[in-house]
Motif scaffolding. Structure first.
Motif, PDB file in Angstrom:
ATOM      1  N   PHE A  64      61.823 -76.835  70.106  1.00 39.26           N
ATOM      2  CA  PHE A  64      61.648 -76.238  68.786  1.00 39.26           C
ATOM      3  C   PHE A  64      60.466 -75.263  68.809  1.00 39.26           C
ATOM      4  O   PHE A  64      59.441 -75.531  69.412  1.00 39.26           O
ATOM      5  CB  PHE A  64      61.421 -77.327  67.724  1.00 39.26           C
ATOM      6  CG  PHE A  64      61.290 -76.772  66.340  1.00 39.26           C
ATOM      7  CD1 PHE A  64      62.407 -76.290  65.673  1.00 39.26           C
ATOM      8  CD2 PHE A  64      60.059 -76.709  65.714  1.00 39.26           C
ATOM      9  CE1 PHE A  64      62.294 -75.760  64.396  1.00 39.26           C
ATOM     10  CE2 PHE A  64      59.936 -76.179  64.440  1.00 39.26           C
ATOM     11  CZ  PHE A  64      61.057 -75.709  63.781  1.00 39.26           C
ATOM     12  N   ARG A  65      60.627 -74.134  68.143  1.00 38.76           N
ATOM     13  CA  ARG A  65      59.569 -73.111  68.067  1.00 38.76           C
ATOM     14  C   ARG A  65      58.865 -73.182  66.712  1.00 38.76           C
ATOM     15  O   ARG A  65      59.508 -73.385  65.693  1.00 38.76           O
ATOM     16  CB  ARG A  65      60.161 -71.713  68.192  1.00 38.76           C
ATOM     17  CG  ARG A  65      60.809 -71.440  69.492  1.00 38.76           C
ATOM     18  CD  ARG A  65      61.342 -70.028  69.481  1.00 38.76           C
ATOM     19  NE  ARG A  65      62.323 -69.871  70.530  1.00 38.76           N
ATOM     20  CZ  ARG A  65      62.863 -68.740  70.857  1.00 38.76           C
ATOM     21  NH1 ARG A  65      62.538 -67.644  70.231  1.00 38.76           N
ATOM     22  NH2 ARG A  65      63.751 -68.684  71.828  1.00 38.76           N
ATOM     23  N   SER A  66      57.549 -72.975  66.741  1.00 38.55           N
ATOM     24  CA  SER A  66      56.762 -73.006  65.506  1.00 38.55           C
ATOM     25  C   SER A  66      55.545 -72.108  65.644  1.00 38.55           C
ATOM     26  O   SER A  66      54.980 -71.979  66.725  1.00 38.55           O
ATOM     27  CB  SER A  66      56.302 -74.443  65.235  1.00 38.55           C
ATOM     28  OG  SER A  66      55.392 -74.495  64.168  1.00 38.55           O
ATOM     29  N   ASP A  67      55.133 -71.522  64.521  1.00 40.70           N
ATOM     30  CA  ASP A  67      53.860 -70.795  64.520  1.00 40.70           C
ATOM     31  C   ASP A  67      52.728 -71.712  64.057  1.00 40.70           C
ATOM     32  O   ASP A  67      51.597 -71.277  63.918  1.00 40.70           O
ATOM     33  CB  ASP A  67      53.931 -69.526  63.677  1.00 40.70           C
ATOM     34  CG  ASP A  67      54.146 -69.787  62.196  1.00 40.70           C
ATOM     35  OD1 ASP A  67      54.266 -70.961  61.788  1.00 40.70           O
ATOM     36  OD2 ASP A  67      54.210 -68.813  61.427  1.00 40.70           O
ATOM     37  N   LEU A  68      53.059 -72.973  63.832  1.00 40.85           N
ATOM     38  CA  LEU A  68      52.138 -74.050  63.418  1.00 40.85           C
ATOM     39  C   LEU A  68      51.640 -73.910  61.996  1.00 40.85           C
ATOM     40  O   LEU A  68      51.602 -74.868  61.279  1.00 40.85           O
ATOM     41  CB  LEU A  68      50.965 -74.212  64.391  1.00 40.85           C
ATOM     42  CG  LEU A  68      51.372 -74.593  65.807  1.00 40.85           C
ATOM     43  CD1 LEU A  68      50.134 -74.767  66.680  1.00 40.85           C
ATOM     44  CD2 LEU A  68      52.195 -75.863  65.830  1.00 40.85           C
ATOM     45  N   ALA A  69      51.228 -72.758  61.567  1.00 42.56           N
ATOM     46  CA  ALA A  69      50.843 -72.560  60.170  1.00 42.56           C
ATOM     47  C   ALA A  69      50.723 -71.062  59.924  1.00 42.56           C
ATOM     48  O   ALA A  69      49.986 -70.378  60.615  1.00 42.56           O
ATOM     49  CB  ALA A  69      49.529 -73.264  59.835  1.00 42.56           C
TER      50      ALA A  69
END
Length: 139
Positions: A24-29
């Motif tokens: 899963f890809r995320s920019d975290l915040a």
């Protein structure tokens, strides 16, 4: 953009056991640059695990936007964020997150996973009561 290398599990008395899958890809915040330098709002600080799960909840859509936003607020408090920080993050996603929520619709395979194989591995873990075509949608 960060990629989850192995399933990341969050245990919560309100939301239960939640798992962000491998790949899963995320920019975290998505903290706007204007407030990024405020130490307590640092998207690379204690908000990381909460923001990761929030991003996955937006992508998966199983519990709805309002509940995903509430998860972020509650989870930040549980990892030691102050009420003010938790409220700021919550207001940010609740008031300004609709565009992200809308753009995540149907993007799981095409944008939110690093490979199709990781997406398919996650999809195979879903309960048989869930649609294999639309993750998180009851048949």
């Amino acid at each position: 953009i960060w990629i989850v290398l192995s399933p990341w599990i969050w245990e919560d008395p309100v939301f239960g056991r939640l798992t962000t899958p491998q790949g899963f890809r995320s920019d975290l915040a998505s903290v706007p640059p204007i407030v990024r330098d405020i130490p307590s709002l640092d998207p690379n600080g204690i908000s990381r695990p909460c923001a990761l799960m929030h991003d996955f909840l937006y992508a998966w859509r199983m519990i709805g936007k309002d509940n995903a936003d509430e998860f972020l607020r509650i989870s930040l408090l549980s990892v030691g964020a102050t009420k003010l920080v938790s409220d700021v993050f919550y207001m940010g996603v609740h008031q300004c997150g609709q565009a992200s929520w809308d753009s995540d619709n149907g993007a799981l395979e095409t944008r939110d996973f690093d490979t199709v194989e990781h997406y398919r591995q996650w999809q195979a873990t879903l309960s048989p009561t869930f649609s294999t075509q639309l993750p998180g949608v009851l048949q």
